[in-house]
Design a protein around this motif. Structure first.
Motif, PDB file in Angstrom:
ATOM      1  N   ALA A  88       0.755  -1.158   0.056  1.00 31.58           N
ATOM      2  CA  ALA A  88      -0.033  -0.055  -0.061  1.00 31.58           C
ATOM      3  C   ALA A  88       0.823   1.433   0.023  1.00 31.58           C
ATOM      4  N   VAL A  89       1.868   1.082   0.964  1.00 32.19           N
ATOM      5  CA  VAL A  89       2.686   2.387   0.821  1.00 32.19           C
ATOM      6  C   VAL A  89       3.422   2.499  -0.611  1.00 32.19           C
ATOM      7  N   LEU A  90       3.956   1.526  -1.054  1.00 29.61           N
ATOM      8  CA  LEU A  90       4.846   1.643  -2.526  1.00 29.61           C
ATOM      9  C   LEU A  90       3.881   2.024  -3.473  1.00 29.61           C
ATOM     10  N   TRP A  91       2.622   1.502  -3.453  1.00 26.67           N
ATOM     11  CA  TRP A  91       1.972   1.476  -4.658  1.00 26.67           C
ATOM     12  C   TRP A  91       1.213   3.334  -4.565  1.00 26.67           C
ATOM     13  N   GLY A  92       0.818   3.509  -3.279  1.00 28.56           N
ATOM     14  CA  GLY A  92       0.292   4.889  -3.148  1.00 28.56           C
ATOM     15  C   GLY A  92       1.114   6.095  -3.523  1.00 28.56           C
ATOM     16  N   VAL A  93       2.497   5.680  -3.079  1.00 28.13           N
ATOM     17  CA  VAL A  93       3.288   7.040  -3.323  1.00 28.13           C
ATOM     18  C   VAL A  93       3.629   6.887  -4.759  1.00 28.13           C
ATOM     19  N   SER A  94       3.893   5.826  -5.240  1.00 34.11           N
ATOM     20  CA  SER A  94       4.113   5.773  -6.767  1.00 34.11           C
ATOM     21  C   SER A  94       3.005   6.316  -7.612  1.00 34.11           C
ATOM     22  N   ALA A  95       1.926   6.179  -7.334  1.00 29.65           N
ATOM     23  CA  ALA A  95       0.674   6.611  -7.981  1.00 29.65           C
ATOM     24  C   ALA A  95       0.567   8.307  -7.982  1.00 29.65           C
ATOM     25  N   GLY A  96       1.273   8.724  -6.891  1.00 25.87           N
ATOM     26  CA  GLY A  96       1.278  10.275  -6.812  1.00 25.87           C
ATOM     27  C   GLY A  96       2.222  10.795  -7.567  1.00 25.87           C
ATOM     28  N   ILE A  97       3.225  10.423  -7.851  1.00 28.74           N
ATOM     29  CA  ILE A  97       4.462  11.016  -8.906  1.00 28.74           C
ATOM     30  C   ILE A  97       4.663  10.265 -10.022  1.00 28.74           C
ATOM     31  N   GLY A  98       3.759   9.359 -10.479  1.00 31.71           N
ATOM     32  CA  GLY A  98       4.190   8.412 -11.702  1.00 31.71           C
ATOM     33  C   GLY A  98       3.483   8.592 -12.819  1.00 31.71           C
ATOM     34  N   ALA A  99       3.073   7.656 -13.517  1.00 27.78           N
ATOM     35  CA  ALA A  99       2.600   7.722 -14.835  1.00 27.78           C
ATOM     36  C   ALA A  99       1.592   8.540 -15.063  1.00 27.78           C
ATOM     37  N   GLN A 100       0.393   8.563 -14.417  1.00 24.70           N
ATOM     38  CA  GLN A 100      -0.852   9.428 -14.631  1.00 24.70           C
ATOM     39  C   GLN A 100      -0.453  10.820 -14.511  1.00 24.70           C
ATOM     40  N   ALA A 101       0.222  11.242 -13.837  1.00 32.41           N
ATOM     41  CA  ALA A 101       0.521  12.773 -13.430  1.00 32.41           C
ATOM     42  C   ALA A 101       1.254  13.151 -14.859  1.00 32.41           C
ATOM     43  N   PHE A 102       2.403  12.249 -14.986  1.00 30.78           N
ATOM     44  CA  PHE A 102       3.190  12.663 -16.134  1.00 30.78           C
ATOM     45  C   PHE A 102       2.491  12.613 -17.556  1.00 30.78           C
ATOM     46  N   TYR A 103       1.653  11.716 -17.556  1.00 31.21           N
ATOM     47  CA  TYR A 103       0.963  11.470 -18.969  1.00 31.21           C
ATOM     48  C   TYR A 103      -0.137  12.650 -19.080  1.00 31.21           C
ATOM     49  N   ALA A 104      -0.793  13.312 -18.023  1.00 28.09           N
ATOM     50  CA  ALA A 104      -1.548  14.346 -18.344  1.00 28.09           C
ATOM     51  C   ALA A 104      -0.604  15.610 -18.531  1.00 28.09           C
ATOM     52  N   LEU A 105       0.441  16.043 -17.971  1.00 26.66           N
ATOM     53  CA  LEU A 105       1.279  16.914 -18.477  1.00 26.66           C
ATOM     54  C   LEU A 105       1.969  16.677 -19.700  1.00 26.66           C
ATOM     55  N   TRP A 106       2.479  15.619 -20.200  1.00 21.04           N
ATOM     56  CA  TRP A 106       3.028  15.518 -21.325  1.00 21.04           C
ATOM     57  C   TRP A 106       2.014  15.479 -22.609  1.00 21.04           C
ATOM     58  N   THR A 107       0.995  14.761 -22.352  1.00 26.90           N
ATOM     59  CA  THR A 107      -0.166  14.956 -23.462  1.00 26.90           C
ATOM     60  C   THR A 107      -0.569  16.302 -23.751  1.00 26.90           C
ATOM     61  N   ALA A 108      -0.544  17.045 -22.739  1.00 29.66           N
ATOM     62  CA  ALA A 108      -0.856  18.458 -23.074  1.00 29.66           C
ATOM     63  C   ALA A 108       0.450  19.401 -23.720  1.00 29.66           C
ATOM     64  N   GLU A 109       1.537  18.905 -23.507  1.00 37.13           N
ATOM     65  CA  GLU A 109       3.085  19.541 -23.928  1.00 37.13           C
ATOM     66  C   GLU A 109       3.236  18.980 -25.485  1.00 37.13           C
ATOM     67  N   LEU A 110       2.879  17.583 -25.768  1.00 34.81           N
ATOM     68  CA  LEU A 110       3.531  16.981 -26.865  1.00 34.81           C
ATOM     69  C   LEU A 110       2.650  17.560 -28.222  1.00 34.81           C
ATOM     70  N   PHE A 111       1.222  17.973 -28.067  1.00 35.86           N
ATOM     71  CA  PHE A 111       0.569  18.030 -29.190  1.00 35.86           C
ATOM     72  C   PHE A 111      -0.064  19.560 -29.172  1.00 35.86           C
ATOM     73  N   ALA A 112      -0.055  19.801 -30.701  1.00 39.82           N
ATOM     74  CA  ALA A 112      -0.602  21.197 -31.024  1.00 39.82           C
ATOM     75  C   ALA A 112      -1.935  21.562 -30.467  1.00 39.82           C
ATOM     76  N   THR A 113      -2.079  22.790 -30.078  1.00 34.87           N
ATOM     77  CA  THR A 113      -3.540  23.115 -29.606  1.00 34.87           C
ATOM     78  C   THR A 113      -4.869  22.844 -30.308  1.00 34.87           C
ATOM     79  N   ALA A 114      -4.580  22.729 -31.518  1.00 37.03           N
ATOM     80  CA  ALA A 114      -5.803  22.441 -32.528  1.00 37.03           C
ATOM     81  C   ALA A 114      -6.437  20.987 -32.354  1.00 37.03           C
ATOM     82  N   TYR A 115      -5.576  20.187 -31.819  1.00 35.58           N
ATOM     83  CA  TYR A 115      -5.930  18.659 -31.735  1.00 35.58           C
ATOM     84  C   TYR A 115      -5.656  18.082 -30.442  1.00 35.58           C
ATOM     85  N   ARG A 116      -5.259  18.822 -29.265  1.00 38.18           N
ATOM     86  CA  ARG A 116      -4.645  18.614 -28.148  1.00 38.18           C
ATOM     87  C   ARG A 116      -5.673  17.660 -27.285  1.00 38.18           C
TER      88      ARG A 116
END
Length: 443
Positions: A333-361
């Motif tokens: 629970a400790v490992l999975w909980g902390v990893s979920a806070g700083i891991g893939a989903q947070a970075f995915y939300a950030l990188w998806t917004a950054e890596l595509f042009a506004t018109a089809y972001r």
């Protein structure tokens, strides 16, 4: 570009419009509602199964059709393109109305069809809203605080399950009535959020891009335009590797973890829920003190790698330890909980917004969310049966393999986008500002 302090702006009618960090919080509630829906169903699946006499395959179908999987996938493919064509605010005018209808079906479900209709409607609603939420937040965020603002959505996503499991623990004595109350609380949150969002202003970035498209005489961009550019294809493949693989694991953990604990020997529903309270409490803390605090300040490759390694370690406990005791489940629970806070989903939300042009972001967000939730749905349909017949080590081994792949892809191909404006990133990736290039007749 707005600043964190520009909370509201006057409108022509003399009212105010939400901007800045208050707008971020209002939009981020999509994530609270989405994750809260998943947990509300997760903590009630066994109760619904007993109440209606559902089979394990029927339970798997309910999970597959939910906000955790196919329902959200369909909603994302609808909401993403509409958000690019008609604006980010357009989605927020309607998505939560559909969500409230769905939760009402579940709260008053007197037959299996009512439960399944409610599950599908809530899934479509959150699927339409969440990708556009991440897009809107990133577009409105200051360039040097984009991770902090996007992290607000991640924080809301972790608080939804935390509150859900706290409520589930407190309401265990009420049985199925307690589960209906949890869905009712989500109805109330959705109504308040919808009411507040009426004051949202449209994304300034989208308005500027749309004005240029109007000048070109182009009324829409869709999936064909999205995949026609090599940079977009590369980004889609990268983000599928980062997020879809991780989310396939997180999707099973989100909705089936009480069953995993039960299979591992934790019979008490209160104990199962308290373990999940620990997971999501630590996810919330790691999001706030980790991703939001350091996502704009330290190496993103390092931060992502730490989270990904912790996620692998967490599931290795379940997959490879012969007899999982309560101390080991707490370590998970400790490992999975902390990893979920700083891991893939947070970075995915950030990188998806950054890596595509506004018109089809937003369309890109929708496509990626669709792929991720389809993957979750396919495994969710079989997961309860595999867990019952093969046990925790078997399903744990599948989870470890998916997480290792996500770890490698994210660390090796981490994009260099920190601190740059969305326009600067667009110029680097496409060779010019995409809309300006098209206005000038350049492709």
């Amino acid at each position: 570009m707005t600043t964190p302090h520009s909370a509201t702006r006057p409108t022509q009618g003399g009212g105010t419009r939400l901007h800045g960090y208050r707008a971020t919080v209002a939009v981020a509630m999509s994530n609270y509602i989405e994750a809260g829906s998943i947990i509300a169903l997760a903590t009630s699946l066994t109760l619904w199964q007993e109440h209606f006499g559902l089979s394990n395959l029927a339970v798997g179908l309910a999970a597959a059709l939910s906000a955790n999987a196919f329902g959200a996938a369909v909603g994302a493919m609808i909401g993403g393109p509409l958000g690019d064509r008609y604006g980010r605010k357009f989605i927020y005018t309607y998505d939560l109305l559909l969500y409230m209808l769905g939760t009402a079906f579940i709260v008053f479900a007197g037959a299996p069809w009512m439960l399944f209709v409610g599950i599908v409607l809530t899934g479509i609603a959150v699927g339409a809203g969440v990708p556009v939420a991440w897009t809107y937040i990133a577009e409105e965020a200051p360039d040097d605080q984009r991770a902090r603002h996007v992290g607000t959505a991640q924080l809301a996503w972790s608080l939804g399950p935390f509150v859900g499991f706290v409520l589930a623990t407190a309401l265990v004595p009420l049985g199925l009535l307690g589960s209906r109350i949890i869905f009712a609380h989500l109805f109330v949150i959705a109504f308040v959020t919808w009411w507040v969002r009426r004051g949202l202003a449209e994304s300034d970035v989208w308005k500027q891009s749309n004005a240029k498209q109007v000048a070109l005489g182009r009324k829409r961009r869709g999936f064909r335009e999205l995949i026609s550019h090599p940079q977009n294809v590369k980004a889609l493949l990268f983000l599928v590797g980062v997020y879809a693989l991780w989310n396939t694991v997180a999707g099973q953990a989100g909705i089936f973890m009480p069953r995993v604990y039960q299979t591992a020997g934790v019979e008490s529903a209160v104990a199962q829920n308290l373990l999940q309270v620990l997971v999501w409490g630590l996810t919330s803390a790691a999001t706030f003190w980790g991703f939001m605090r350091y996502g704009d300040r330290v190496s993103r490759r390092l931060l992502y790698g730490i989270g990904a390694v912790m996620a692998v370690a967490a599931w290795m406990i379940l997959a490879f330890v012969p007899h999982v005791s309560m101390p080991l489940l707490i370590a998970y629970a400790v490992l999975w909980g902390v990893s979920a806070g700083i891991g893939a989903q947070a970075f995915y939300a950030l990188w998806t917004a950054e890596l595509f042009a506004t018109a089809y972001r937003a369309s890109a967000q929708g496509v990626l969310f669709f792929v991720a939730r389809i993957a979750v749905g396919l495994l969710s349909y079989l997961f309860p049966t595999m867990l019952a017949e093969q046990g925790v080590p078997f399903v744990g081994g599948i989870m470890v393999a998916l997480l290792v792949a996500s770890l490698v892809i994210g660390v090796v191909w981490t994009p260099d986008t920190a601190g740059k404006s969305l326009k600067e990133i667009e110029q680097e990736r496409y060779g010019a500002d995409l809309d300006d290039a098209e206005v000038s007749g350049v492709r």
